[in-house]
Design a protein around this motif. Structure first.
Motif, PDB file in Angstrom:
ATOM      1  N   TYR A 159      68.716  29.662  55.689  1.00  0.00           N
ATOM      2  CA  TYR A 159      68.453  28.594  56.644  1.00  0.00           C
ATOM      3  C   TYR A 159      69.678  28.331  57.515  1.00  0.00           C
ATOM      4  O   TYR A 159      70.790  28.206  57.007  1.00  0.00           O
ATOM      5  CB  TYR A 159      68.082  27.294  55.927  1.00  0.00           C
ATOM      6  N   THR A 160      69.473  28.210  58.803  1.00  0.00           N
ATOM      7  CA  THR A 160      70.537  27.781  59.699  1.00  0.00           C
ATOM      8  C   THR A 160      70.669  26.264  59.598  1.00  0.00           C
ATOM      9  O   THR A 160      69.757  25.579  59.096  1.00  0.00           O
ATOM     10  CB  THR A 160      70.220  28.145  61.154  1.00  0.00           C
ATOM     11  N   ALA A 161      71.768  25.730  60.100  1.00  0.00           N
ATOM     12  CA  ALA A 161      71.970  24.277  60.082  1.00  0.00           C
ATOM     13  C   ALA A 161      70.866  23.585  60.875  1.00  0.00           C
ATOM     14  O   ALA A 161      70.371  22.519  60.489  1.00  0.00           O
ATOM     15  CB  ALA A 161      73.341  23.931  60.657  1.00  0.00           C
ATOM     16  N   GLU A 162      70.455  24.205  61.967  1.00  0.00           N
ATOM     17  CA  GLU A 162      69.396  23.646  62.799  1.00  0.00           C
ATOM     18  C   GLU A 162      68.068  23.608  62.049  1.00  0.00           C
ATOM     19  O   GLU A 162      67.343  22.601  62.088  1.00  0.00           O
ATOM     20  CB  GLU A 162      69.263  24.491  64.064  1.00  0.00           C
ATOM     21  N   ARG A 163      67.757  24.696  61.349  1.00  0.00           N
ATOM     22  CA  ARG A 163      66.510  24.754  60.596  1.00  0.00           C
ATOM     23  C   ARG A 163      66.504  23.730  59.464  1.00  0.00           C
ATOM     24  O   ARG A 163      65.478  23.102  59.182  1.00  0.00           O
ATOM     25  CB  ARG A 163      66.299  26.169  60.038  1.00  0.00           C
ATOM     26  N   ILE A 164      67.645  23.531  58.821  1.00  0.00           N
ATOM     27  CA  ILE A 164      67.745  22.551  57.745  1.00  0.00           C
ATOM     28  C   ILE A 164      67.404  21.158  58.268  1.00  0.00           C
ATOM     29  O   ILE A 164      66.664  20.400  57.626  1.00  0.00           O
ATOM     30  CB  ILE A 164      69.148  22.581  57.119  1.00  0.00           C
ATOM     31  N   GLU A 165      67.936  20.809  59.446  1.00  0.00           N
ATOM     32  CA  GLU A 165      67.656  19.487  59.999  1.00  0.00           C
ATOM     33  C   GLU A 165      66.185  19.344  60.363  1.00  0.00           C
ATOM     34  O   GLU A 165      65.608  18.256  60.237  1.00  0.00           O
ATOM     35  CB  GLU A 165      68.538  19.231  61.216  1.00  0.00           C
ATOM     36  N   GLU A 166      65.557  20.419  60.803  1.00  0.00           N
ATOM     37  CA  GLU A 166      64.118  20.391  61.073  1.00  0.00           C
ATOM     38  C   GLU A 166      63.338  20.104  59.791  1.00  0.00           C
ATOM     39  O   GLU A 166      62.401  19.294  59.783  1.00  0.00           O
ATOM     40  CB  GLU A 166      63.663  21.727  61.644  1.00  0.00           C
ATOM     41  N   LEU A 167      63.725  20.765  58.722  1.00  0.00           N
ATOM     42  CA  LEU A 167      63.029  20.591  57.450  1.00  0.00           C
ATOM     43  C   LEU A 167      63.236  19.187  56.893  1.00  0.00           C
ATOM     44  O   LEU A 167      62.314  18.578  56.344  1.00  0.00           O
ATOM     45  CB  LEU A 167      63.518  21.639  56.440  1.00  0.00           C
ATOM     46  N   VAL A 168      64.443  18.659  57.036  1.00  0.00           N
ATOM     47  CA  VAL A 168      64.722  17.297  56.572  1.00  0.00           C
ATOM     48  C   VAL A 168      63.877  16.305  57.358  1.00  0.00           C
ATOM     49  O   VAL A 168      63.255  15.394  56.789  1.00  0.00           O
ATOM     50  CB  VAL A 168      66.218  16.960  56.715  1.00  0.00           C
ATOM     51  N   ALA A 169      63.834  16.468  58.675  1.00  0.00           N
ATOM     52  CA  ALA A 169      63.037  15.565  59.515  1.00  0.00           C
ATOM     53  C   ALA A 169      61.565  15.621  59.138  1.00  0.00           C
ATOM     54  O   ALA A 169      60.884  14.592  59.040  1.00  0.00           O
ATOM     55  CB  ALA A 169      63.220  15.932  60.992  1.00  0.00           C
ATOM     56  N   ALA A 170      61.054  16.825  58.889  1.00  0.00           N
ATOM     57  CA  ALA A 170      59.648  16.983  58.508  1.00  0.00           C
ATOM     58  C   ALA A 170      59.378  16.315  57.167  1.00  0.00           C
ATOM     59  O   ALA A 170      58.316  15.717  56.957  1.00  0.00           O
ATOM     60  CB  ALA A 170      59.278  18.461  58.447  1.00  0.00           C
ATOM     61  N   ARG A 171      60.316  16.395  56.255  1.00  0.00           N
ATOM     62  CA  ARG A 171      60.143  15.767  54.947  1.00  0.00           C
ATOM     63  C   ARG A 171      60.084  14.250  55.073  1.00  0.00           C
ATOM     64  O   ARG A 171      59.278  13.583  54.407  1.00  0.00           O
ATOM     65  CB  ARG A 171      61.271  16.182  54.006  1.00  0.00           C
ATOM     66  N   LEU A 172      60.931  13.681  55.903  1.00  0.00           N
ATOM     67  CA  LEU A 172      60.930  12.230  56.090  1.00  0.00           C
ATOM     68  C   LEU A 172      59.629  11.765  56.734  1.00  0.00           C
ATOM     69  O   LEU A 172      59.096  10.704  56.385  1.00  0.00           O
ATOM     70  CB  LEU A 172      62.135  11.806  56.934  1.00  0.00           C
ATOM     71  N   VAL A 173      59.116  12.559  57.654  1.00  0.00           N
ATOM     72  CA  VAL A 173      57.827  12.233  58.265  1.00  0.00           C
ATOM     73  C   VAL A 173      56.724  12.295  57.214  1.00  0.00           C
ATOM     74  O   VAL A 173      55.844  11.428  57.163  1.00  0.00           O
ATOM     75  CB  VAL A 173      57.514  13.192  59.431  1.00  0.00           C
ATOM     76  N   ARG A 174      56.776  13.295  56.375  1.00  0.00           N
ATOM     77  CA  ARG A 174      55.782  13.443  55.312  1.00  0.00           C
ATOM     78  C   ARG A 174      55.758  12.209  54.410  1.00  0.00           C
ATOM     79  O   ARG A 174      54.694  11.756  53.967  1.00  0.00           O
ATOM     80  CB  ARG A 174      56.118  14.690  54.492  1.00  0.00           C
ATOM     81  N   GLN A 175      56.920  11.628  54.152  1.00  0.00           N
ATOM     82  CA  GLN A 175      57.014  10.480  53.250  1.00  0.00           C
ATOM     83  C   GLN A 175      56.378   9.218  53.813  1.00  0.00           C
ATOM     84  O   GLN A 175      56.136   8.256  53.075  1.00  0.00           O
ATOM     85  CB  GLN A 175      58.484  10.205  52.923  1.00  0.00           C
ATOM     86  N   GLU A 176      56.092   9.214  55.103  1.00  0.00           N
ATOM     87  CA  GLU A 176      55.560   8.008  55.734  1.00  0.00           C
ATOM     88  C   GLU A 176      54.168   7.633  55.229  1.00  0.00           C
ATOM     89  O   GLU A 176      53.704   6.518  55.476  1.00  0.00           O
ATOM     90  CB  GLU A 176      55.552   8.163  57.252  1.00  0.00           C
ATOM     91  N   ILE A 177      53.504   8.538  54.512  1.00  0.00           N
ATOM     92  CA  ILE A 177      52.201   8.155  53.933  1.00  0.00           C
ATOM     93  C   ILE A 177      52.378   7.020  52.938  1.00  0.00           C
ATOM     94  O   ILE A 177      51.450   6.264  52.675  1.00  0.00           O
ATOM     95  CB  ILE A 177      51.498   9.347  53.256  1.00  0.00           C
ATOM     96  N   LEU A 178      53.587   6.874  52.376  1.00  0.00           N
ATOM     97  CA  LEU A 178      53.843   5.815  51.405  1.00  0.00           C
ATOM     98  C   LEU A 178      54.087   4.460  52.069  1.00  0.00           C
ATOM     99  O   LEU A 178      54.152   3.437  51.393  1.00  0.00           O
ATOM    100  CB  LEU A 178      55.050   6.175  50.533  1.00  0.00           C
ATOM    101  N   ASP A 179      54.221   4.459  53.397  1.00  0.00           N
ATOM    102  CA  ASP A 179      54.483   3.217  54.121  1.00  0.00           C
ATOM    103  C   ASP A 179      53.276   2.723  54.909  1.00  0.00           C
ATOM    104  O   ASP A 179      53.318   1.651  55.503  1.00  0.00           O
ATOM    105  CB  ASP A 179      55.651   3.418  55.097  1.00  0.00           C
ATOM    106  N   ARG A 180      52.208   3.492  54.917  1.00  0.00           N
ATOM    107  CA  ARG A 180      51.060   3.077  55.707  1.00  0.00           C
ATOM    108  C   ARG A 180      50.309   1.948  55.009  1.00  0.00           C
ATOM    109  O   ARG A 180      50.549   1.645  53.838  1.00  0.00           O
ATOM    110  CB  ARG A 180      50.143   4.268  55.970  1.00  0.00           C
TER     111      ARG A 180
END
Length: 268
Positions: free
Chosen positions: A125-146
């Motif tokens: 993983y490049t540093a850029e790809r890692i940040e993409e994956l982290v961002a996607a994970r945080l978005v995924r977690q938003e189901i717990l806030d709905r």
């Protein structure tokens, strides 16, 4: 440039363009969407990932017909690995989620720093790809806030919570504090599987189960090279059976919270 990056950049560029076209400064736009000018600036510079509420308010301000929310959904799908996307729809619509974490805290309960540290273990993983994956994970977690969040129950091996080696102690401490906060939410249950249990059904590997509003269960298995959706009757029955065994051997909710606080106390 990858498709994921172009989607994220498109959102940022369109936000800047729409604001400029409307003749709004970052401060004026911030007042309208109820965010600080510094947050608006960080979003436009790509330093902060805009959440659903931010983009929904931007759609309202610019009367863009839901464009930004729709782009964000595309970005969410693009940010996750291809092999994980079939599971995401089941997870998004689930009313109940049950997950077992063998060696790591489950993704739905991870902090950004913890997720980032985990992704860095893959040297491809490049540093850029890692940040993409982290961002996607945080978005995924938003189901717990709905508003109608799924009931999440997690069983986590105690050994996964004691990885306070040099260089990762601060990350682990932050993760455990976050885990305690999550465990105190009414729709989240966290149970620790004590190290004293020894051999157990979870040694076959981590997994997650989701139940739809119709009562149908589907599972997902993590592997070293990807993951597999389990939706056949026998496979789901096997995972449900292993889940019941693991849950029965794990500590009750409050005892688990107490143990988490005990583990993290020396690092506070």
């Amino acid at each position: 440039m990858s498709e994921q990056v172009s989607t994220a950049e498109l959102i940022r560029a369109q936000l800047r363009r729409s604001r400029a076209t409307a003749g709004l400064t970052q401060e004026e736009f911030g007042r309208r969407v109820h965010y600080s000018p510094s947050t608006v600036s960080a979003v436009e510079l790509g330093q902060v990932v805009p959440n659903h509420a931010y983009l929904k308010r931007a759609d309202d301000v610019f009367d863009s017909g839901g464009l930004f929310v729709a782009l964000r959904e595309l970005g969410r799908r693009d940010g996750e690995p291809v092999w994980f996307r079939p599971w995401l729809e089941a997870e998004r619509t689930a009313t109940q989620l049950r997950c077992f974490g063998a060696t790591m805290v489950p993704g739905l309960l991870q902090t950004a720093d913890y997720a980032r540290a985990g992704f860095r273990l893959d040297l491809s993983y490049t540093a850029e790809r890692i940040e993409e994956l982290v961002a996607a994970r945080l978005v995924r977690q938003e189901i717990l806030d709905r508003e109608h969040a799924p009931q999440l129950t997690a069983v986590i091996e105690e050994t996964a919570l004691r990885r306070f080696a040099e260089g990762c102690a601060e990350v682990m401490a932050g993760q455990l504090r976050h885990l305690v906060e999550c465990a105190r939410r009414p729709h989240v249950n966290v149970h620790v599987l004590p190290a004293t249990v020894g051999l157990h059904a979870g040694l076959f590997g981590p997994f997650i189960l989701g139940c739809s509003a119709e009562g149908d269960w589907v599972g997902f298995l993590d592997t070293q090279t990807g993951g597999t959706v389990v939706d056949d009757i026998d496979g789901v029955a096997t995972l449900l059976g292993r889940w019941e065994t693991l849950r029965s051997e794990a500590l009750p909710r409050q005892q688990s919270i107490d143990l988490l606080e005990e583990i993290v106390r020396p690092w506070i």
